[in-house]
Scaffold this active site. Structure first.
Site, short mmCIF file in Angstrom:
data_model
loop_
_atom_site.label_atom_id
_atom_site.label_comp_id
_atom_site.label_asym_id
_atom_site.label_seq_id
_atom_site.Cartn_x
_atom_site.Cartn_y
_atom_site.Cartn_z
N ASP A 215 0.99 -1.25 0.15
CA ASP A 215 0.03 -0.21 0.04
C ASP A 215 1.06 1.25 0.22
O ASP A 215 1.68 1.42 1.03
CB ASP A 215 -0.71 -0.19 1.16
CG ASP A 215 -1.92 1.21 1.12
OD1 ASP A 215 -2.03 1.78 0.22
OD2 ASP A 215 -2.43 1.63 2.24
N ASP B 248 -3.59 2.74 -5.35
CA ASP B 248 -2.25 2.79 -4.97
C ASP B 248 -1.79 1.51 -4.14
O ASP B 248 -1.01 1.21 -3.35
CB ASP B 248 -1.94 3.89 -3.97
CG ASP B 248 -2.94 3.78 -2.63
OD1 ASP B 248 -3.64 2.83 -2.61
OD2 ASP B 248 -2.95 4.75 -1.71
#
Length: 128
Positions: A25, A68
């Site tokens: 992440d 992301d």
């Protein structure tokens, strides 16, 4: 991603080896987009993918699964004592690949790195 993971998990079962899966992440990605623009954000995503590829083998799996977020997977050791060490080493290698200076055509900045979690999927419990 699902096809590649299915193949990797089947290979792990055949070899009686674990499959290591890391979830990546990109922390503060929104701030990069806000500060430098979406073009630089896109360049950053491509640069992260390239950095991750440099620490992986050709047969390993890498996929972007969200705005992301990435998944990275590799064949690990045979199930046993080395499992936890291999999992930690894999997680750290992936995390370190995301850190450092990014000199992109649209802007340059230092990035502290992504949050990375990793799991070891045992050969007898691996399915998608």
């Amino acid at each position: 991603l699902m096809d590649a993971l299915t193949r990797l998990l089947a290979q792990g079962r055949r070899r009686q080896a674990e499959v290591l899966v890391a979830f990546v992440d990109l922390d503060d990605f929104k701030a990069i987009n806000d500060r430098h623009g979406h073009g630089v954000g896109d360049q950053f995503l491509a640069a992260i993918a390239q950095r991750l590829r440099t620490v992986l083998r050709e047969e390993d799996v890498i996929a972007r699964i969200g705005g992301d977020e990435f998944v990275v997977a590799t064949l690990g050791p045979q199930a046993g004592d080395a499992s936890r060490c291999a999992q930690d080493t894999f997680r750290e290698r992936i995390a370190q690949a995301t850190q450092g200076r990014f000199d992109l055509p649209g802007g340059s900045f230092d990035y502290a790195g992504a949050s990375v979690g990793a799991v070891a999927v045992p050969p007898h419990g691996s399915s998608t």
